[in-house]
Design an enzyme around this catalytic site. Structure first.
Site, PDB file in Angstrom:
ATOM      1  N   LYS A 112      18.421  -2.086 -14.428  1.00  0.00           N
ATOM      2  CA  LYS A 112      17.827  -1.617 -13.164  1.00  0.00           C
ATOM      3  C   LYS A 112      18.814  -0.693 -12.493  1.00  0.00           C
ATOM      4  CE  LYS A 112      14.003  -2.577 -10.874  1.00  0.00           C
ATOM      5  NZ  LYS A 112      12.728  -2.872 -11.563  1.00  0.00           N
ATOM      6  N   GLY A 231      -3.004  -6.565  -0.836  1.00  0.00           N
ATOM      7  CA  GLY A 231      -2.403  -5.300  -1.291  1.00  0.00           C
ATOM      8  C   GLY A 231      -3.462  -4.508  -2.037  1.00  0.00           C
ATOM      9  N   GLY A 233      -2.850  -1.227  -3.262  1.00  0.00           N
ATOM     10  CA  GLY A 233      -2.182  -0.052  -3.821  1.00  0.00           C
ATOM     11  C   GLY A 233      -2.481   0.005  -5.302  1.00  0.00           C
ATOM     12  N   ASN A 234      -1.549   0.516  -6.076  1.00  0.00           N
ATOM     13  CA  ASN A 234      -1.775   0.656  -7.521  1.00  0.00           C
ATOM     14  C   ASN A 234      -2.160  -0.686  -8.157  1.00  0.00           C
ATOM     15  OD1 ASN A 234      -0.517   0.194 -10.330  1.00  0.00           O
ATOM     16  ND2 ASN A 234      -0.843   2.392 -10.292  1.00  0.00           N
ATOM     17  N   GLY A 236      -2.884  -3.815  -6.783  1.00  0.00           N
ATOM     18  CA  GLY A 236      -4.003  -4.544  -6.183  1.00  0.00           C
ATOM     19  C   GLY A 236      -5.342  -3.895  -6.484  1.00  0.00           C
ATOM     20  N   TYR A 237      -5.388  -2.569  -6.400  1.00  0.00           N
ATOM     21  CA  TYR A 237      -6.654  -1.870  -6.665  1.00  0.00           C
ATOM     22  C   TYR A 237      -7.121  -2.131  -8.094  1.00  0.00           C
ATOM     23  CZ  TYR A 237      -9.968   1.641  -8.060  1.00  0.00           C
ATOM     24  OH  TYR A 237     -11.087   2.241  -8.598  1.00  0.00           O
TER      25      TYR A 237
HETATM   26  P1  NAD Z   1       1.834   0.440  -3.818  1.00  0.00           P
HETATM   27  O1  NAD Z   1       2.802   1.039  -2.867  1.00  0.00           O
HETATM   28  O2  NAD Z   1       0.942   1.302  -4.629  1.00  0.00           O
HETATM   29  O3  NAD Z   1       0.858  -0.569  -3.007  1.00  0.00           O
HETATM   30  C1  NAD Z   1       1.297  -1.536  -2.116  1.00  0.00           C
HETATM   31  C2  NAD Z   1       0.084  -1.972  -1.286  1.00  0.00           C
HETATM   32  O4  NAD Z   1       0.455  -3.049  -0.439  1.00  0.00           O
HETATM   33  C3  NAD Z   1      -0.469  -0.879  -0.364  1.00  0.00           C
HETATM   34  O5  NAD Z   1      -1.879  -0.934  -0.396  1.00  0.00           O
HETATM   35  C4  NAD Z   1       0.010  -1.311   1.022  1.00  0.00           C
HETATM   36  O6  NAD Z   1      -0.850  -0.864   2.052  1.00  0.00           O
HETATM   37  C5  NAD Z   1      -0.061  -2.806   0.872  1.00  0.00           C
HETATM   38  N1  NAD Z   1       0.700  -3.550   1.844  1.00  0.00           N
HETATM   39  C6  NAD Z   1       1.890  -3.238   2.405  1.00  0.00           C
HETATM   40  N2  NAD Z   1       2.215  -4.186   3.305  1.00  0.00           N
HETATM   41  C7  NAD Z   1       1.223  -5.107   3.280  1.00  0.00           C
HETATM   42  C8  NAD Z   1       0.964  -6.313   3.969  1.00  0.00           C
HETATM   43  N3  NAD Z   1       1.818  -6.770   4.872  1.00  0.00           N
HETATM   44  N4  NAD Z   1      -0.167  -6.984   3.686  1.00  0.00           N
HETATM   45  C9  NAD Z   1      -1.042  -6.523   2.782  1.00  0.00           C
HETATM   46  N5  NAD Z   1      -0.877  -5.398   2.112  1.00  0.00           N
HETATM   47  C10 NAD Z   1       0.248  -4.695   2.362  1.00  0.00           C
HETATM   48  O7  NAD Z   1       2.713  -0.538  -4.726  1.00  0.00           O
HETATM   49  P2  NAD Z   1       2.319  -1.131  -6.145  1.00  0.00           P
HETATM   50  O8  NAD Z   1       2.836  -0.256  -7.207  1.00  0.00           O
HETATM   51  O9  NAD Z   1       0.884  -1.534  -6.127  1.00  0.00           O
HETATM   52  O10 NAD Z   1       3.250  -2.439  -6.171  1.00  0.00           O
HETATM   53  C11 NAD Z   1       2.867  -3.630  -5.511  1.00  0.00           C
HETATM   54  C12 NAD Z   1       3.795  -4.742  -5.946  1.00  0.00           C
HETATM   55  O11 NAD Z   1       3.712  -4.910  -7.369  1.00  0.00           O
HETATM   56  C13 NAD Z   1       5.288  -4.525  -5.666  1.00  0.00           C
HETATM   57  O12 NAD Z   1       5.884  -5.788  -5.428  1.00  0.00           O
HETATM   58  C14 NAD Z   1       5.807  -3.961  -6.978  1.00  0.00           C
HETATM   59  O13 NAD Z   1       7.217  -4.186  -7.127  1.00  0.00           O
HETATM   60  C15 NAD Z   1       5.006  -4.801  -7.952  1.00  0.00           C
HETATM   61  N6  NAD Z   1       4.908  -4.218  -9.291  1.00  0.00           N
HETATM   62  C16 NAD Z   1       4.330  -3.003  -9.494  1.00  0.00           C
HETATM   63  C17 NAD Z   1       4.206  -2.495 -10.776  1.00  0.00           C
HETATM   64  C18 NAD Z   1       3.520  -1.185 -11.026  1.00  0.00           C
HETATM   65  O14 NAD Z   1       3.296  -0.855 -12.198  1.00  0.00           O
HETATM   66  N7  NAD Z   1       3.134  -0.436 -10.003  1.00  0.00           N
HETATM   67  C19 NAD Z   1       4.706  -3.210 -11.876  1.00  0.00           C
HETATM   68  C20 NAD Z   1       5.288  -4.466 -11.653  1.00  0.00           C
HETATM   69  C21 NAD Z   1       5.383  -4.953 -10.349  1.00  0.00           C
END
Ligand code: NAD
Length: 428
Positions: A112, A231, A233-234, A236-237
């Site tokens: 990391k 959530g 974002g990527n 959750g959606y």
């Molecule tokens: P992202 O930035 O695309 O989405 C995050 C979402 O969380 C957004 O919709 C934001 O509005 C929402 N959010 C922020 N604060 C919030 C709250 N208090 N309550 C509810 N929703 C809230 O990020 P992502 O890529 O979707 O990542 C989300 C999580 O998954 C992170 O912990 C990240 O480390 C983990 N993760 C992501 C990936 C990946 O491939 N993107 C892989 C492994 C782990």
């Protein structure tokens, strides 16, 4: 547990080692040496990077790369650009990457990196200069068979593209033109050696786990399985979309502005386009709920997919879901873990349920190395058995040792790394 993430990672390892040690009868001494080694990264590289700002002045940024363990393959892990990056955080995240790669069985160790910077305060040109300076610092320490970085918080496909370019230029200066720059970074845009399916991989991998979990828990009709996703974002959606596409009832979703609830089920794609049009999810649904309320809904499956530490000792007792699939990294604090376990809430931990992302990153690396690219269907078809096997192994370990899902996952992962180190020998 402390606020020092690396101290927490060490405590987790010690807990797992206590249970695993009985499997190494006659090799206890070597086992203890290996566990001691795993408490520290193999290497931590750190440097203050100096870049020229747009106003002509020079500014320094602290940068890190932690390479935790490479017994099973090259170090692998993202690069984070954030003002809260710290040495201890980077060390902990690299340790967790070692376990995550081991859980899915992909041939990588853990790494990391990060820079202490608020990227919103940089212009695009400054961001590019900083990204290139980061590669200058690491050119001799990364590579397809050494350490393969990727995006993480605030780093994107565009940043990976700049990094590939800088890495290739630096190699050329050293006459190392036979190296493979594309296979040195993952998370690249499709047009620059990225993989089909990477965008949705984390959420979809989580839904593959969901399907197996629901079967193990004895739910008969998926249309009646209710899910709340925190959530949008990527991760959750894509989780909400694939779960609904497969017939599950996603009754609640939320983003940083708040949540919405619909007992009839939410269509994630429609919710996303409405959110884009209206500016917030709240304007798209009649029943709005607060983020805390979403976590406490009486649903079958709760999916925290936003931030860390959202389920803590203050609210763990109010959680009513029968199972939690952790899609965010670290959404449950160690104190909450104990409360949830006492309530018999089934847990699928982050290192397993969100490993679809790193698995497709691995596929990207494989495609870059072979110079032959797979279709979207091929990628998804290859992801599914890896996620399902990882889940099955966790479930067997959980049943055999009568332990929770987190412990079962860590035991599987740590055992794989220990076994690889035992095979290599040279332990004294
Ligand atoms: P992202 O930035 O695309 O989405 C995050 C979402 O969380 C957004 O919709 C934001 O509005 C929402 N959010 C922020 N604060 C919030 C709250 N208090 N309550 C509810 N929703 C809230 O990020 P992502 O890529 O979707 O990542 C989300 C999580 O998954 C992170 O912990 C990240 O480390 C983990 N993760 C992501 C990936 C990946 O491939 N993107 C892989 C492994 C782990």
């Amino acid at each position: 547990m402390s606020n020092n993430p690396h101290a927490n990672a060490i405590k987790q390892l010690e807990k797992v080692a206590k249970l695993l040690r009985v499997d190494y009868e006659g090799q206890e001494k070597a086992f203890d040496v290996i566990i001691k080694r795993l408490k520290k990264p193999d290497f931590v590289h750190q440097k203050k990077l100096t870049i020229k700002m747009d106003n002509g002045k020079k500014k320094q940024f602290q940068a890190y790369r932690s390479q935790h363990n490479n017994a099973r393959g090259p170090y692998k892990g993202g690069i984070r650009f954030h003002q809260d990056v710290s040495l201890e955080e980077v060390k902990a995240l690299s340790t967790w990457m070692t376990w995550k790669c081991a859980v899915t069985g992909i041939p990588y160790g853990g790494g990391k990196g990060g820079i202490i910077v608020d990227p919103r305060k940089l212009s695009k040109r400054e961001l590019e200069r900083l990204s290139r300076a980061y590669v200058d610092f690491l050119t001799t320490k990364i590579g397809p068979w050494v350490d393969v970085p990727a995006p993480d918080v605030n780093t994107t496909g565009e940043i990976m593209s700049w990094m590939v370019d800088q890495y290739q230029k630096n190699l050329a200066k050293k006459g190392l033109i036979q190296e493979n720059p594309l296979a040195t970074f993952t998370g690249k845009p499709l047009t620059l050696g990225g993989s089909e399916g990477r965008d949705e991989a984390t959420g979809l991998g989580g839904v593959m786990v969901l399907e197996k979990l629901v079967a193990k828990m004895g739910f008969k009709d998926k249309k009646k399985v209710t899910i709340a996703v925190q959530g949008f974002g990527n991760v959750g959606y894509w989780f909400a979309k694939h779960a609904a596409d497969r017939g599950y009832k996603v009754v609640a979703i939320s983003d940083s502005k708040g949540g919405v609830f619909d007992p009839k089920g939410i269509d994630a794609a429609k919710a996303l386009s409405c959110k884009k049009e209206q500016g917030s999810l709240g304007k798209c649904y009649t029943k709005n709920i607060a983020n805390e309320e979403l976590l406490e809904l009486n649903v079958d499956i709760l999916v925290p997919a936003a931030l860390e530490n959202v389920i803590h000792k203050g609210n763990a007792d109010k959680i009513k879901a029968k199972a939690i699939i952790e899609m965010a990294n670290g959404p449950i604090t160690p104190e909450a873990d104990e409360i949830l376990a006492a309530k018999n809430i089934v847990l699928v931990p982050d290192v397993l349920s969100n490993s679809g992302g790193v698995t497709v990153s691995y596929f990207e690396w494989v495609q870059n190395l072979q110079g032959y690219y797979w279709s979207h269907k091929e990628v998804i078809d290859k992801l599914q058995p890896l996620m399902e096997t990882a889940f099955a192994q966790m479930w067997n370990m959980k049943t055999k040792h009568k332990i929770d899902g987190r412990m079962a996952t860590y035991m599987t992962a740590v055992k794989r790394v220990v076994d690889a180190m035992m095979l290599r020998g040279g332990i004294n």
